[in-house]
Structures are given as structure tokens and as C-alpha cells.
Scaffold this motif. Structure first.
Motif, short mmCIF file in Angstrom:
data_model
loop_
_atom_site.label_atom_id
_atom_site.label_comp_id
_atom_site.label_asym_id
_atom_site.label_seq_id
_atom_site.Cartn_x
_atom_site.Cartn_y
_atom_site.Cartn_z
N PHE A 28 2.61 7.12 7.98
CA PHE A 28 1.49 7.09 7.52
C PHE A 28 0.87 5.84 8.25
O PHE A 28 1.59 4.79 8.34
N GLU B 40 -2.92 3.65 9.44
CA GLU B 40 -4.50 3.47 8.96
C GLU B 40 -5.33 3.04 10.38
O GLU B 40 -4.73 2.09 11.01
N ASN C 4 1.74 1.68 7.77
CA ASN C 4 1.79 1.27 6.39
C ASN C 4 3.14 2.13 5.81
O ASN C 4 2.96 3.10 5.49
N SER D 75 -10.45 6.62 -2.56
CA SER D 75 -9.10 7.33 -2.64
C SER D 75 -8.06 6.83 -3.73
O SER D 75 -8.58 5.87 -4.57
N GLU E 229 -7.46 7.12 6.87
CA GLU E 229 -6.11 7.12 6.36
C GLU E 229 -5.31 8.33 7.30
O GLU E 229 -6.15 9.43 7.39
N TYR E 230 -4.27 8.11 7.80
CA TYR E 230 -3.53 9.09 8.59
C TYR E 230 -2.14 9.47 8.05
O TYR E 230 -1.31 8.74 8.05
N TYR F 76 0.57 5.01 0.61
CA TYR F 76 -0.06 6.29 0.99
C TYR F 76 -1.35 6.32 0.29
O TYR F 76 -1.42 6.08 -0.98
N TYR F 77 -2.66 6.37 1.03
CA TYR F 77 -3.74 6.45 0.33
C TYR F 77 -4.34 7.97 0.45
O TYR F 77 -4.45 8.33 1.62
N GLU G 68 -4.50 5.26 -4.59
CA GLU G 68 -3.51 4.37 -3.91
C GLU G 68 -2.08 4.74 -4.46
O GLU G 68 -1.92 4.67 -5.70
#
Length: 209
Positions: free
Chosen positions: A180, A182, A193, A155, A73-74, A197-198, A157
Motif C-alpha cells: 500500500f 500514497e 505505508n 476515507s 491511495e494505492y 490502509y486508507y 483509516e
């Protein structure tokens, strides 16, 4: 003639006396008021996460835990003022020996990882924020873009409950969030996405100028 010489001598003596008195007084004042060095400004540390979630409209939906989870996740970000990252933080809903949490900071332009912090499951508690100091701190120039990533098999969600996309960028204090995304660890495929956000993962920033 002698009278004139005496008069001139008196005038010179008075002038010398005045000069010396003024000089001594001036020096005395300088000694009593030495030049002081201005105290540097120390800015408060700040974490962008709460303001990011509030502004974006993201709300917690559910916990995710899967041993075969393979996404990084970024969050893409930049600093609006010159400063430094002093620590990173994360929170996950579950823990196991299979779930080390890895936080990465990547230079967006070059794709190079400039920092990677791995925390084993024995060093954090599920449901509790874990903060790890970054030493030495990572200097962030103004406006340069980076990616903050988290690798974890567990994580939280978050998503917009109205189904609408998040409007980026989002200014959260001195940190601007640009989006955000992935990345699949196995295929290196990237996907944006805009409604999710994760996390939780974030960092602490301190402005330096």
C-alpha cells in the motif's frame, strides 16, 4: 465345378451381408451418440478486500474527511490466474459536492492509467458500498503488476493496532496484494505505508482460465 462356384458365391454373399450389417449398425450408433462440446468452466467472481484486511491484521480506526486532502491511495496487486476485472467498489464515510470519488487502475511497469472511473457525490451514499461495472472488463494476465488507486476527500483509516508493519505480499483468493502506498497529487511524491490502509476501495475479479 458348378458346386464349388455356388459355394464360393454363397461365402461371398454372406461376407457382404455381414459387412453391410456391421457398417449400418456402426453408423446407427454414431448417430445416436453425437460428439458433444465440453461445457466451459465459469468461475465465480471474487473480491479480495475482506480477506486482505483479515490477513493483514488491519482494523478500522477512524473516519477522515478533509477538503484539502490531496493524496492518492494505492494498492499494488497482481492476479495469480488469468482473469478480468468486472467491477470496482468503494465506500467513504462522508459526501459533499467537493468529493467526487475517482478509482484508477494503473499499469505499474509503464505508469499508464488504463482505466479511470469518476463517481460524483450525487451518485453514491456515505457509508454504503458503491459498485460500478467495468465495461468492457479489464483483462488481467497472470502475474503482471498493477496499482488500484482511489482519490477522495473522505476515507476510512485502517491500521495494525500493535504498531507492527504488514507483511507483504498477501494472497487473497486469486489476487496477490504487494503493498500500500500514497502519492501526493501536487508533488507526485510517493511513500510506502506498511502499517496503514486508507479505503475502502477494491475490485471484483473473475478467473477466466
Amino acid at each position: 465345378m458348378k458346386t464349388n462356384i455356388k459355394t464360393i458365391a454363397k461365402v461371398i454373399l454372406v461376407a457382404i451381408t455381414i459387412f453391410l450389417t456391421t457398417t449400418i449398425s456402426s453408423c446407427s450408433k454414431d448417430d445416436n451418440n453425437p460428439t458433444t462440446t465440453p461445457t466451459p468452466v465459469v468461475y465465480e467472481e471474487e473480491n479480495f478486500l475482506n480477506e486482505y484486511l483479515l490477513t493483514s491484521g488491519l482494523q478500522f480506526r477512524r473516519n477522515i474527511s478533509a477538503d484539502n486532502y490531496r493524496l492518492i491511495e494505492y494498492l499494488e496487486f497482481s492476479a495469480s490466474q488469468k482473469g478480468k476485472i468486472t467491477s470496482v467498489s468503494f465506500k467513504v464515510p462522508a459526501t459533499s459536492t467537493l468529493n467526487p470519488v475517482i478509482i484508477t487502475i494503473v499499469d505499474l511497469e509503464t505508469g499508464l492509467t488504463i482505466k479511470e472511473i469518476s463517481t460524483s457525490s450525487s451518485d453514491y451514499t456515505a457509508g454504503t458500498t458503491k459498485t460500478v461495472a467495468v465495461s468492457p472488463p479489464i483483462e488481467l494476465p497472470q502475474y503482471k503488476r498493477y496499482k488500484l488507486g482511489m482519490i477522495s476527500k473522505s476515507s476510512y483509516e485502517y491500521r495494525r493496532l500493535d504498531g507492527e508493519n504488514i507483511v507483504y505480499p498477501i494472497q487473497a483468493g486469486n489476487i496477490k496484494i504487494w503493498g500500500f502506498s500514497e502519492t501526493d497529487i501536487n508533488t507526485s511524491l510517493n511513500s510506502n505505508n506498511r502499517s496503514h490502509y486508507y479505503g475502502d476501495f477494491s475490485f471484483t475479479f473473475q478467473r477466466t482460465e
